[in-house]
Design a protein around this motif. Structure first.
Motif, PDB file in Angstrom:
ATOM      1  N   CYS A   1      35.655  33.875  44.544  1.00  0.00           N
ATOM      2  CA  CYS A   1      35.751  33.079  43.158  1.00  0.00           C
ATOM      3  C   CYS A   1      35.426  32.065  43.068  1.00  0.00           C
ATOM      4  O   CYS A   1      34.769  31.122  44.029  1.00  0.00           O
ATOM      5  CB  CYS A   1      37.624  32.731  43.773  1.00  0.00           C
ATOM      6  SG  CYS A   1      38.075  31.718  42.687  1.00  0.00           S
TER       7      CYS A   1
ATOM      8  N   LEU B   1      40.073  41.585  36.273  1.00  0.00           N
ATOM      9  CA  LEU B   1      38.233  42.603  37.206  1.00  0.00           C
ATOM     10  C   LEU B   1      38.196  43.635  38.236  1.00  0.00           C
ATOM     11  O   LEU B   1      37.470  44.599  37.975  1.00  0.00           O
ATOM     12  CB  LEU B   1      38.675  40.556  37.947  1.00  0.00           C
ATOM     13  CG  LEU B   1      36.789  40.728  38.883  1.00  0.00           C
ATOM     14  CD1 LEU B   1      35.997  40.856  37.427  1.00  0.00           C
ATOM     15  CD2 LEU B   1      37.159  39.335  39.404  1.00  0.00           C
ATOM     16  N   ASN B   2      39.663  43.802  38.182  1.00  0.00           N
ATOM     17  CA  ASN B   2      39.816  45.427  39.192  1.00  0.00           C
ATOM     18  C   ASN B   2      39.429  46.369  38.258  1.00  0.00           C
ATOM     19  O   ASN B   2      38.905  47.469  39.069  1.00  0.00           O
ATOM     20  CB  ASN B   2      40.916  45.249  40.126  1.00  0.00           C
ATOM     21  CG  ASN B   2      41.545  44.649  40.996  1.00  0.00           C
ATOM     22  OD1 ASN B   2      40.050  44.048  41.489  1.00  0.00           O
ATOM     23  ND2 ASN B   2      42.724  44.039  41.339  1.00  0.00           N
TER      24      ASN B   2
ATOM     25  N   ILE C   1      42.479  39.435  37.994  1.00  0.00           N
ATOM     26  CA  ILE C   1      42.068  39.722  38.414  1.00  0.00           C
ATOM     27  C   ILE C   1      42.772  41.203  38.039  1.00  0.00           C
ATOM     28  O   ILE C   1      41.625  42.230  38.589  1.00  0.00           O
ATOM     29  CB  ILE C   1      43.738  39.152  39.865  1.00  0.00           C
ATOM     30  CG1 ILE C   1      42.980  37.683  39.989  1.00  0.00           C
ATOM     31  CG2 ILE C   1      42.981  40.577  40.721  1.00  0.00           C
ATOM     32  CD1 ILE C   1      42.264  38.067  41.360  1.00  0.00           C
TER      33      ILE C   1
ATOM     34  N   ILE D   1      36.469  40.646  46.237  1.00  0.00           N
ATOM     35  CA  ILE D   1      36.564  39.308  44.802  1.00  0.00           C
ATOM     36  C   ILE D   1      36.490  38.037  45.568  1.00  0.00           C
ATOM     37  O   ILE D   1      36.617  37.350  46.001  1.00  0.00           O
ATOM     38  CB  ILE D   1      37.564  39.376  43.740  1.00  0.00           C
ATOM     39  CG1 ILE D   1      38.074  40.704  43.211  1.00  0.00           C
ATOM     40  CG2 ILE D   1      37.309  38.637  42.773  1.00  0.00           C
ATOM     41  CD1 ILE D   1      39.366  41.361  42.554  1.00  0.00           C
TER      42      ILE D   1
ATOM     43  N   SER E   1      31.908  39.968  35.913  1.00  0.00           N
ATOM     44  CA  SER E   1      32.786  39.003  36.188  1.00  0.00           C
ATOM     45  C   SER E   1      33.576  38.385  34.970  1.00  0.00           C
ATOM     46  O   SER E   1      33.510  38.673  33.777  1.00  0.00           O
ATOM     47  CB  SER E   1      31.604  37.532  36.161  1.00  0.00           C
ATOM     48  OG  SER E   1      30.314  38.044  35.072  1.00  0.00           O
TER      49      SER E   1
ATOM     50  N   SER F   1      37.024  39.702  51.229  1.00  0.00           N
ATOM     51  CA  SER F   1      37.873  39.998  50.101  1.00  0.00           C
ATOM     52  C   SER F   1      36.309  40.766  49.354  1.00  0.00           C
ATOM     53  O   SER F   1      35.671  39.546  49.245  1.00  0.00           O
ATOM     54  CB  SER F   1      38.481  39.006  49.221  1.00  0.00           C
ATOM     55  OG  SER F   1      38.584  38.918  47.322  1.00  0.00           O
TER      56      SER F   1
ATOM     57  N   MET G   1      35.905  46.018  38.038  1.00  0.00           N
ATOM     58  CA  MET G   1      35.459  46.719  39.081  1.00  0.00           C
ATOM     59  C   MET G   1      35.214  48.667  39.210  1.00  0.00           C
ATOM     60  O   MET G   1      34.536  49.204  39.602  1.00  0.00           O
ATOM     61  CB  MET G   1      35.992  46.242  40.579  1.00  0.00           C
ATOM     62  CG  MET G   1      34.692  44.730  40.373  1.00  0.00           C
ATOM     63  SD  MET G   1      35.932  43.969  41.613  1.00  0.00           S
ATOM     64  CE  MET G   1      36.526  44.656  43.055  1.00  0.00           C
TER      65      MET G   1
ATOM     66  N   GLY H   1      33.307  41.812  42.472  1.00  0.00           N
ATOM     67  CA  GLY H   1      33.544  40.655  41.787  1.00  0.00           C
ATOM     68  C   GLY H   1      33.350  39.879  41.460  1.00  0.00           C
ATOM     69  O   GLY H   1      33.921  39.504  42.735  1.00  0.00           O
TER      70      GLY H   1
ATOM     71  N   LEU I   1      35.724  35.411  40.077  1.00  0.00           N
ATOM     72  CA  LEU I   1      35.893  35.062  39.467  1.00  0.00           C
ATOM     73  C   LEU I   1      35.828  33.612  39.101  1.00  0.00           C
ATOM     74  O   LEU I   1      35.752  33.319  40.048  1.00  0.00           O
ATOM     75  CB  LEU I   1      37.440  35.504  39.698  1.00  0.00           C
ATOM     76  CG  LEU I   1      38.395  35.024  38.989  1.00  0.00           C
ATOM     77  CD1 LEU I   1      39.342  35.481  38.156  1.00  0.00           C
ATOM     78  CD2 LEU I   1      39.701  34.670  40.214  1.00  0.00           C
TER      79      LEU I   1
END
Lengths: 248, 76
Positions: free
Chosen positions: A44, A228-229, A225, A42, A113, A40, A232, A84, A86
């Protein structure tokens, strides 16, 4: 998402081939290989229980250790496939130094972040929650803000008090410089009486944390999310634009 | 050592000690198919997964190393 991304873990086995050859012999009993999943973009970080620093806690404590988190943060920063981060928080607090170290690491990441406080992000969890570029809190989640105090052996000399005061000042400075809350408001929450049963301080719940300026928004994992997307995407655009300028 | 936590000191250190007992002396971190996992040795050849230490969400979808799974060291 990178389609041809190898599911290579960030803190890869380079450099400790002896250890990895030993552990690669570990196999689950009677199970076949599952198809490798695509990695991924992202990553976490889950911060649960007590934040454990210089002292190991007895086994009844659930902990997140800083020696585990810090290399992970370094790996996230240096791996170009990770775009990114999370951060999911459900912590009661812990070691001041370890908590501030993690907060500083997150705050200085060059990648976007987003933090999400679920359940609770108390005490030293507060600076960690605000260290991300954007923060979310679940509607039912709480954050307790109270003074830093010394437990265990206390020597009643002015130096002890000054040391604690400086420690507290570090936390206050970090929180006020990384969130929208003012120093006056944060101190007011920290020293208010009659809210907590055994202590002075305030228990800030979901929406209140947002209206005080401590957290950016009330939300859950979906919103986190999505945000964050979005960040990004902006980051990618910025990189492309920078590249174009260099060519011109 | 300064603690900034909601947890009362007597709950953190129930027997009055100051944190000198090694918490996870039996727990070690190792790689299972490139996934960092925290394991607990339960017999000379078997390890039980305690926690997946990875930050990659995809690693948590792997049934082979879910917490509670028993990994066996294969010496063949």
């Amino acid at each position: 998402m990178n389609q041809d991304q190898e599911p290579k873990q960030p803190n890869g086995p380079e450099g400790n081939s002896e250890q990895s050859s030993l552990v690669s012999k570990l196999q689950s009993l009677g199970q076949t290989n599952v198809p490798q999943m695509e990695g991924s973009s992202i990553h976490c970080l889950t911060i649960v229980g007590q934040i454990e620093g210089h002292v190991q806690l007895p086994p009844n404590n659930k902990t997140t250790k800083y020696e585990h988190l810090i290399p992970q943060l370094v790996a996230i920063e240096q791996n170009p496939k990770i775009e990114g981060l999370l951060i999911i928080l459900n912590t009661v607090g812990g070691d001041v130094e370890a908590g501030l170290a993690i907060s500083e690491m997150i705050a200085s990441l060059s990648k976007p972040s987003v933090s999400l406080v679920l359940g609770g992000g108390h005490s030293i969890g507060v600076p960690i929650a605000v260290s991300a570029n954007y923060s979310f809190i679940a509607e039912t989640a709480t954050m307790t803000i109270h003074p830093v105090r010394l437990t265990g052996l206390v020597i009643g000399v002015p130096q002890t008090f000054e040391y604690l005061d400086k420690m507290q000042e570090r936390v206050i400075n970090f929180v006020t410089s990384h969130s929208g809350i003012t120093e006056e408001k944060f101190k007011e929450l920290m020293f208010s009486k009659g809210n907590l049963t055994r202590d002075i301080g305030t228990n800030v719940i979901g929406k209140d944390a947002v209206s005080d300026g401590l957290i950016n928004e009330v939300g859950g994992v979906g919103q986190a999310i999505a945000k964050l997307n979005e960040m990004m995407e902006q980051n990618r655009l910025k990189k492309t634009n920078d590249g174009l300028e260099v060519i011109q | 050592m300064t603690w900034y936590t909601l947890m009362p000191h007597e709950l953190m250190f129930p027997d009055g000690q100051n944190g000198q007992s090694a918490q996870n002396s039996v727990q070690t971190q190792m790689l299972y198919k490139n996934i960092p996992v925290l394991v607990e040795q339960i017999s000379p050849l078997e390890y039980k997964v305690v926690r997946v230490m990875s930050t990659d969400p995809a690693h948590f979808m792997n049934d082979d190393c879910c917490p509670g799974q028993i990994l066996r060291a294969d010496h063949s």
